[in-house]
Design a protein around this motif. Structure first.
Motif, mmCIF file in Angstrom:
data_model
loop_
_atom_site.group_PDB
_atom_site.id
_atom_site.type_symbol
_atom_site.label_atom_id
_atom_site.label_comp_id
_atom_site.label_asym_id
_atom_site.label_seq_id
_atom_site.Cartn_x
_atom_site.Cartn_y
_atom_site.Cartn_z
ATOM 1 N N MET A 206 0.818 -1.219 0.000
ATOM 2 C CA MET A 206 0.000 0.000 0.000
ATOM 3 C C MET A 206 0.850 1.268 0.000
ATOM 4 S SD MET A 206 -2.769 -1.591 -0.168
ATOM 5 C CE MET A 206 -3.823 -0.148 -0.293
ATOM 6 N N GLY A 207 2.168 1.103 0.015
ATOM 7 C CA GLY A 207 3.053 2.260 -0.021
ATOM 8 C C GLY A 207 3.155 3.009 1.291
ATOM 9 N N VAL A 208 2.765 2.379 2.381
ATOM 10 C CA VAL A 208 2.811 3.045 3.682
ATOM 11 C C VAL A 208 3.623 2.230 4.696
ATOM 12 C CG1 VAL A 208 0.685 4.349 3.389
ATOM 13 C CG2 VAL A 208 0.570 2.003 4.275
ATOM 14 N N ALA A 209 4.484 1.365 4.189
ATOM 15 C CA ALA A 209 5.280 0.537 5.091
ATOM 16 C C ALA A 209 6.312 1.385 5.823
ATOM 17 C CB ALA A 209 5.978 -0.574 4.326
ATOM 18 N N THR A 210 6.536 1.070 7.076
ATOM 19 C CA THR A 210 7.552 1.742 7.882
ATOM 20 C C THR A 210 8.495 0.686 8.448
ATOM 21 O OG1 THR A 210 6.046 1.680 9.786
ATOM 22 C CG2 THR A 210 6.078 3.702 8.474
ATOM 23 N N LEU A 211 9.686 1.102 8.812
ATOM 24 C CA LEU A 211 10.699 0.149 9.260
ATOM 25 C C LEU A 211 10.361 -0.445 10.625
ATOM 26 C CD1 LEU A 211 13.930 2.006 8.127
ATOM 27 C CD2 LEU A 211 13.034 -0.141 7.201
ATOM 28 N N GLU A 212 10.678 -1.717 10.775
ATOM 29 C CA GLU A 212 10.371 -2.460 11.994
ATOM 30 C C GLU A 212 11.640 -3.081 12.571
ATOM 31 O OE1 GLU A 212 6.091 -3.762 9.995
ATOM 32 O OE2 GLU A 212 7.586 -5.307 10.476
ATOM 33 N N ASP A 213 11.611 -3.323 13.876
ATOM 34 C CA ASP A 213 12.636 -4.113 14.558
ATOM 35 C C ASP A 213 14.066 -3.619 14.350
ATOM 36 O OD1 ASP A 213 10.169 -5.825 14.390
ATOM 37 O OD2 ASP A 213 11.428 -7.160 15.574
ATOM 38 N N GLY A 214 14.248 -2.302 14.446
ATOM 39 C CA GLY A 214 15.594 -1.760 14.425
ATOM 40 C C GLY A 214 16.225 -1.839 15.802
ATOM 41 N N ILE A 215 17.545 -1.672 15.865
ATOM 42 C CA ILE A 215 18.277 -1.660 17.127
ATOM 43 C C ILE A 215 18.534 -0.203 17.509
ATOM 44 C CG2 ILE A 215 20.340 -2.416 18.365
ATOM 45 C CD1 ILE A 215 20.649 -4.651 16.316
ATOM 46 N N TYR A 216 18.115 0.177 18.717
ATOM 47 C CA TYR A 216 18.211 1.556 19.167
ATOM 48 C C TYR A 216 18.952 1.654 20.491
ATOM 49 C CZ TYR A 216 14.661 2.568 15.626
ATOM 50 O OH TYR A 216 13.980 2.688 14.439
ATOM 51 N N VAL A 217 19.684 2.746 20.645
ATOM 52 C CA VAL A 217 20.376 3.060 21.899
ATOM 53 C C VAL A 217 20.122 4.527 22.217
ATOM 54 C CG1 VAL A 217 22.170 1.340 21.434
ATOM 55 C CG2 VAL A 217 22.550 3.745 20.793
ATOM 56 N N LEU A 218 20.516 4.937 23.415
ATOM 57 C CA LEU A 218 20.406 6.341 23.784
ATOM 58 C C LEU A 218 21.556 7.131 23.167
ATOM 59 C CD1 LEU A 218 19.399 6.115 27.553
ATOM 60 C CD2 LEU A 218 17.925 6.636 25.606
ATOM 61 N N GLU A 219 21.237 8.301 22.639
ATOM 62 C CA GLU A 219 22.220 9.114 21.930
ATOM 63 C C GLU A 219 23.424 9.456 22.797
ATOM 64 O OE1 GLU A 219 22.321 13.250 19.277
ATOM 65 O OE2 GLU A 219 20.446 12.555 20.186
ATOM 66 N N GLU A 220 23.199 9.753 24.061
ATOM 67 C CA GLU A 220 24.303 10.152 24.930
ATOM 68 C C GLU A 220 25.343 9.053 25.093
ATOM 69 O OE1 GLU A 220 22.461 9.216 29.313
ATOM 70 O OE2 GLU A 220 21.612 10.914 28.215
#
Length: 327
Positions: A206-220
């Motif tokens: 549908m052209g509205v897919a968003t990214l899933e299951d990324g790895i995230y940390v705190l910027e600091e």
């Protein structure tokens, strides 16, 4: 003399304790299942150990919000869908995507065909099950782009706050529900429903897919060279686990089952899930594709009067970790 030196060296070696491996705690977005197979494979196969890491994997659940765990210091890294992460960042939690093992989205709506739904224009006047806890953002953005209200009525959709099951569809409480290609859709079929009775809308199509299951940390934390080095090794080992899981899906599913302390998962379901998950991680080496990031941002910004995010995110991702891990 030589014997004395050798003996002394041996004694010194015995007296010096081995340096402890660096500890890493990862907060999952959901319970132990093949959706997270790459991390369990890396743990089981010794890929983390080879990188001198002592990794603890924390299962998620309906009452666990990974951004809150990360903010509270309960984890070094979390898995999160990008809409949720970017929303949290705009609200003041400075999370940064350091790796993106999932290339494609598995999110879709599954509807009863006999409701007459053939496309988004037919959602009006219908009841649609939607997951919350940050998972609602892709749906809300999609409806906003379609110009469909989520406040109910004949010209809008009635949003049913869906639990993490398929009961609302099976019990006809909803015309459509949220499903993942690798999980809930299979549960609907397992309940005895034929694919011919259903209509599905994949967000990718549908052209509205968003990214899933990324790895995230705190910027600091990225200002600490030791933390960056630790995350570099973590991402490298994790991607080794993911590529092994892709190539050996049945074995990967069996490894996941070994770590499922609840015993709630079945072998057949996990093997089917891993087969679908492998389609979503295929094509990713772990580095976030800037074009995929921008596509997600554009989808979230295109929310009319109530967008998920209100401005182009700055410093929301980095290649620092993957550049070091993959080269």
């Amino acid at each position: 003399m030589n014997k004395f030196l050798v003996s002394g060296a041996l004694a010194l070696g015995l007296a010096t304790p081995a340096l402890a491996a660096d500890e890493v705690t990862l907060q999952l977005q959901w319970v132990t299942q093949a959706q997270f197979a790459g991390y369990y494979v890396a743990l089981d196969k010794g890929f983390y150990e080879a990188e001198d890491l002592d990794v603890t994997i924390l299962p998620g659940g309906p009452d666990i919000a990974p951004p809150q765990v990360l903010a509270g210091g309960g984890a070094d890294a979390m898995l999160n869908w990008m809409p949720s992460a970017l929303s949290a960042r705009e609200k003041g939690l400075p999370v940064v995507n350091i790796a993106q093992p999932f290339k494609s989205s598995g999110l879709m709506l599954t509807c009863w065909k006999d409701t007459g739904i053939t496309g988004p224009q037919d959602f009006k006047g219908k009841t649609i099950g939607v997951w919350f806890f940050g998972n609602e953002f892709p749906f809300l953005s999609w409806m906003s782009q379609e110009g469909i209200s989520t406040d109910g009525g004949e010209d809008g959709v009635t949003v049913l706050k869906q639990g993490f099951n398929v009961d609302p569809l099976l019990q006809r409480q909803a015309d459509c529900i949220s499903t993942m290609t690798y999980n809930e859709f299979g549960q609907v079929l397992d309940a005895g429903v034929s694919e011919d009775e259903l209509v599905t809308f994949k967000y990718e199509d549908m052209g509205v897919a968003t990214l899933e299951d990324g790895i995230y940390v705190l910027e600091e934390n990225l200002e600490d060279p030791a933390f960056v080095d630790k995350m570099t090794r973590f991402v490298r080992a994790s991607m080794e686990g993911w590529k092994y899981a892709e190539a050996n899906p049945d074995e990967a599913a069996e490894i996941v089952l070994e770590y499922d302390e609840t015993g709630a998962q079945t072998e057949a379901h996990q093997k089917r899930m891993m087969g679908e998950i492998a389609k979503l991680t295929a094509g990713s080496n772990g580095a976030l594709d800037p074009a995929d990031f921008q596509r997600t941002v554009d989808t979230l910004l295109a929310g009319g009067s109530d967008p998920v995010i209100t401005a182009q995110p700055e410093r929301a991702w980095t290649h620092v970790i993957t550049d070091a891990a993959l080269n």
